[in-house]
Design a protein around this motif. Structure first.
Motif, short mmCIF file in Angstrom:
data_model
loop_
_atom_site.label_atom_id
_atom_site.label_comp_id
_atom_site.label_asym_id
_atom_site.label_seq_id
_atom_site.Cartn_x
_atom_site.Cartn_y
_atom_site.Cartn_z
N TYR A 372 56.75 0.52 36.10
CA TYR A 372 55.75 1.37 35.44
C TYR A 372 54.44 1.33 36.22
O TYR A 372 53.77 2.34 36.42
CB TYR A 372 55.46 0.89 34.02
CG TYR A 372 56.48 1.27 32.96
CD1 TYR A 372 57.23 2.43 33.05
CD2 TYR A 372 56.65 0.47 31.84
CE1 TYR A 372 58.14 2.76 32.06
CE2 TYR A 372 57.57 0.80 30.85
CZ TYR A 372 58.31 1.94 30.96
OH TYR A 372 59.20 2.28 29.98
N LEU A 373 54.05 0.13 36.64
CA LEU A 373 52.77 -0.01 37.35
C LEU A 373 52.82 0.70 38.70
O LEU A 373 51.89 1.42 39.07
CB LEU A 373 52.41 -1.48 37.53
CG LEU A 373 52.04 -2.21 36.23
CD1 LEU A 373 51.88 -3.71 36.45
CD2 LEU A 373 50.75 -1.65 35.63
N GLU A 375 54.73 3.17 39.50
CA GLU A 375 54.74 4.62 39.23
C GLU A 375 53.33 5.17 39.13
O GLU A 375 53.06 6.30 39.49
CB GLU A 375 55.39 4.88 37.86
CG GLU A 375 56.80 5.39 37.90
CD GLU A 375 57.41 5.34 36.49
OE1 GLU A 375 56.71 5.69 35.52
OE2 GLU A 375 58.58 4.94 36.39
N ARG A 376 52.42 4.37 38.57
CA ARG A 376 51.05 4.83 38.40
C ARG A 376 50.18 4.49 39.59
O ARG A 376 48.95 4.60 39.53
CB ARG A 376 50.44 4.18 37.15
CG ARG A 376 51.02 4.70 35.88
CD ARG A 376 50.48 3.93 34.71
NE ARG A 376 50.98 4.43 33.46
CZ ARG A 376 50.35 5.33 32.72
NH1 ARG A 376 49.20 5.82 33.12
NH2 ARG A 376 50.87 5.75 31.59
N LEU A 378 49.54 1.57 40.82
CA LEU A 378 48.78 0.32 40.66
C LEU A 378 49.53 -0.80 41.37
O LEU A 378 50.75 -0.89 41.27
CB LEU A 378 48.66 -0.01 39.17
CG LEU A 378 47.84 0.98 38.36
CD1 LEU A 378 48.10 0.84 36.88
CD2 LEU A 378 46.35 0.78 38.65
N ILE A 441 51.22 -1.10 29.03
CA ILE A 441 50.64 -0.40 30.18
C ILE A 441 49.55 0.56 29.72
O ILE A 441 48.46 0.61 30.29
CB ILE A 441 51.73 0.41 30.92
CG1 ILE A 441 52.90 -0.49 31.30
CG2 ILE A 441 51.15 1.14 32.13
CD1 ILE A 441 52.77 -1.23 32.57
N GLU A 442 49.84 1.29 28.63
CA GLU A 442 48.86 2.27 28.14
C GLU A 442 47.57 1.59 27.70
O GLU A 442 46.48 2.10 27.97
CB GLU A 442 49.44 3.05 26.97
CG GLU A 442 50.32 4.18 27.45
CD GLU A 442 50.88 5.00 26.31
OE1 GLU A 442 51.67 5.90 26.58
OE2 GLU A 442 50.54 4.69 25.14
N VAL A 445 45.67 0.83 30.81
CA VAL A 445 45.13 2.04 31.44
C VAL A 445 43.97 2.62 30.62
O VAL A 445 42.94 3.04 31.17
CB VAL A 445 46.25 3.09 31.63
CG1 VAL A 445 45.69 4.43 32.08
CG2 VAL A 445 47.27 2.59 32.65
N GLU A 449 40.09 3.27 31.78
CA GLU A 449 39.40 4.56 31.66
C GLU A 449 38.14 4.45 30.82
O GLU A 449 37.10 4.99 31.17
CB GLU A 449 40.34 5.60 31.05
CG GLU A 449 41.14 6.31 32.11
CD GLU A 449 42.28 7.13 31.54
OE1 GLU A 449 42.25 7.41 30.32
OE2 GLU A 449 43.19 7.46 32.31
#
Ligand SMILES: Nc1nc2c(ncn2[C@@H]2O[C@H](COP(=O)(O)OP(=O)(O)OP(=O)(O)O)[C@@H](O)[C@H]2O)c(=O)[nH]1
Ligand SMILES: [Mg+2]
Length: 593
Positions: A372-373, A375-376, A378, A441-442, A445, A449
């Motif tokens: 997941y990380l 993919e973003r 990171l 993860i959200e 993130v 932000e």
């Protein structure tokens, strides 16, 4: 000897949506359909023989044609958190098929989404069991009935309600890229995800569900189910300490044969390791159990697909989710070690990158987190199994000095001791924890932000903003030292301590105070009529009544306002900024470029 193994069907979904109840009822239904039960309860799994399953489906179709000569189906229940479903093996999942259980009264929830992502990334074919249909108001249950027969017994209103819920669910599932429909309406099961309404209370829909599983096995599993003749492979479900046996491993053997005396290779803290199988165990059927402690019977070998308890020396080192490779003979060991080393290297990391520290309770969860990380975009500095340690905090703290947003720890389903929490807090290392992988993860993130935009806002606040005023005729209260004069704010904002310039770009003075109806105010905005005081100018000499003045924005502030923060200014302020820029650029064409 059998030449095909049983397909492994994992049951997954959100907590309390009825996975365990559904499996229990399926077991009961299948046992009832045949005189002799034959279903064996295994470690973490239940094995349904094929003919018993077919007998159950007969209620639905009369004669069921089964082309694929599988010996049966192995169902695996998973606890509420879906990481357990992430039983990985090289190039895919241990699960050949899956049943995604969704509560008809709740719909898609967090762990449902997690399960969908998992199934999608592993490309595991699955069906949706829309559970608890007996809870639809007005439902009249027909014990054990196929869904068509059950629907024939429902009122129009109930059928419409069920239809509506299926429609809504299909809408939700389409957000994840799946076209889904009630299974009886589906023409191509390769293109459309099947929804089967079921009840674990009444057993309605269970024949349909079993038939669909058989159908999917025919479509997808032809090549996957050939039974290996040499050695075996599997996965660790859980590490369990048993009285009198020491630390054992509950495992699923997904292919091949494992015997007592075989060696197995597993992954643990210090990399791959070998253990010799001392005993293999299965749960005893209830009626053979004399004493609650005497729950297991010893077996000599286990043939895939099966759940089994393995007793061997050194198993406390094993990671949950570790692959298991079993073999006989000396020469295999090196190749297996290499394979395991390569496998673990894919998701267990220790680098000196400026990146996030990730800890999880199982290999599957760790792998998903790292994926997941990545993919973003990171980067990950350290990824490992186990509780958060002092070293993790130190590593994150080193990263934090370079990049505060990456100097954090993501901890999934692992302990964080009080001491570690204190240590982390003192080094201002944030630890994120959440029982749902993608939520974890959200959460991270969102924090990045939010912190970024707060910072940005604070930076914006500090800048001198555009403002434009006009001296009102006949409102000069004092000509000089300080000059006090009534002004109208044409646009933007003025505040004390900003300097004002005239239309030629010449600074005329600095605002000392702004008064509105005799009271000092911190700012005056468009449309306001206020009095301002300035030490420097003399009215009539340096500035005149009716003259227009602008806020003299410092060059560096003007540069930021006209670039990064331009969207934070309203239309009018933007226009005034343009005017200020062009006044200054008449003097210096490169001003604030
Ligand atoms: N009325 C009704 N209740 C159900 C049905 N299936 C499950 N339940 C109830 O829902 C609750 C949760 O069921 P479980 O089978 O334990 O759910 P689960 O998905 O295995 O839960 P976890 O293992 O904790 O994730 C229990 O109280 C069940 O009795 C159903 O078909 N109808
Ligand atoms: Mg359960």
């Amino acid at each position: 000897m059998k030449s095909l193994r049983e397909p492994i069907v994992v049951v997954l979904g959100h907590v309390d949506h009825g996975k365990t109840s559904l499996l229990d009822k399926m077991r009961g239904t299948v046992v009832a359909a045949r005189e002799a039960g034959g279903i064996t309860q295994q470690i973490g799994a239940s094995l349904f023989p094929l003919d018993a399953v077919v007998d159950t489906c007969r209620a639905l179709l009369g004669e069921v044609k089964v082309e694929l000569k599988i010996p049966g189906i192995l169902f695996i229940d998973t606890p509420g958190h879906a990481a357990f479903a992430n039983m990985r093996k090289r190039g895919g999942s241990v699960a050949d098929l899956a049943i995604l259980v969704i509560d008809v009264t709740k719909g898609v929830q967090e762990q449902t989404i997690e399960s969908i992502r998992l199934l999608r990334s592993r490309k595991t074919p699955f069906v949706v069991a829309l559970s608890k249909i007996d809870l639809i108001p007005g439902w009249r249950p027909v014990e054990g009935a196929p869904i068509s027969k059950s629907l024939a017994n429902q009122s129009r209103a109930v059928i419409d309600e069920l239809d509506k819920r299926i429609y809504l669910l299909a809408g939700e599932l389409s957000q994840y890229g799946f076209q889904a429909d009630l299974y009886t309406r589906i023409k191509s099961f390769a293109k459309t995800l099947a929804i089967v309404p079921v009840s674990a209370k009444s057993g309605e829909g269970i024949p349909d569900l079993l038939m669909l599983i058989l159908g999917l096995a025919q479509i997808y599993l032809r090549d996957r189910l050939a039974l290996r003749e040499d050695g075996c492979e599997g996965v660790v479900l859980e590490i369990v300490e048993e009285e009198g046996m020491g630390v054992t491993v509950n495992a699923v053997i997904s292919n091949g044969v494992l015997r007592v005396g075989d060696r197995i290779a597993l992954l643990g803290k210090d990399g791959p390791f070998l253990a010799k199988v001392r005993a293999l165990m299965m749960p005893k059927p209830l009626d053979e159990m004399r004493d609650p402690r005497d729950r297991f019977k010893m077996i000599e070998e286990v043939v895939a697909s099966a759940g089994v308890k393995i007793v061997a020396e050194g198993l406390e080192k094993a990671f949950p989710g570790s692959p298991i490779y079993g073999f006989r003979g000396q020469e295999d060991a090196r190749e297996v070690f290499e394979r395991l080393t390569a496998e673990i290297g894919e998701f267990r990391l220790s680098t000196d990158k400026i990146g996030i520290v990730v800890k999880a309770d199982s290999l599957g969860a760790l792998e998903s987190l790292v994926a997941y990380l990545h993919e973003r975009g990171l980067s990950v500095r350290l990824a490992d199994i186990g509780e958060v340690s002092k070293r993790d905090v130190m590593e994150a703290s080193i990263v934090r000095e370079k990049d505060e947003f990456l100097g954090v720890i993501l901890a999934y389903n692992v302990d964080v001791s009080k001491n570690i929490e204190i240590e982390a807090a003192s080094r201002r290392v944030k630890i994120f924890r959440n029982p749902v992988l993608f939520r974890l993860i959200e959460e991270y993130v969102d924090w990045v932000e939010k912190t970024r935009s707060e910072r940005e806002r604070a930076e914006f606040e500090k800048l001198v903003k555009p403002g434009k005023i006009r001296l009102i005729e006949g409102m000069v209260f004092r000509r000089s030292n300080p000059a006090i004069v009534g002004v109208e704010v044409i646009g933007g904002v003025i505040t004390p301590r900003v300097s004002l310039m005239n239309e030629e770009g010449k600074i005329v003075g600095t605002i000392m105070q702004i008064q509105d109806m005799g009271k000092a105010v911190p700012a005056a905005t468009a449309g306001m009529k206020v009095a301002i005081s300035m030490k420097e100018p003399t009215i009539g000499r340096h500035i005149k009544e009716n003259e227009v003045l602008y806020v003299a924005i410092p060059e560096s502030d003007a540069r930021l306002l006209s670039s990064v923060f331009i969207n934070k200014l309203d239309e009018q302020s933007r226009k005034i900024l343009e005017e200020i820029l062009s006044i200054n650029r008449r003097i210096n064409p490169l001003w604030a470029r």
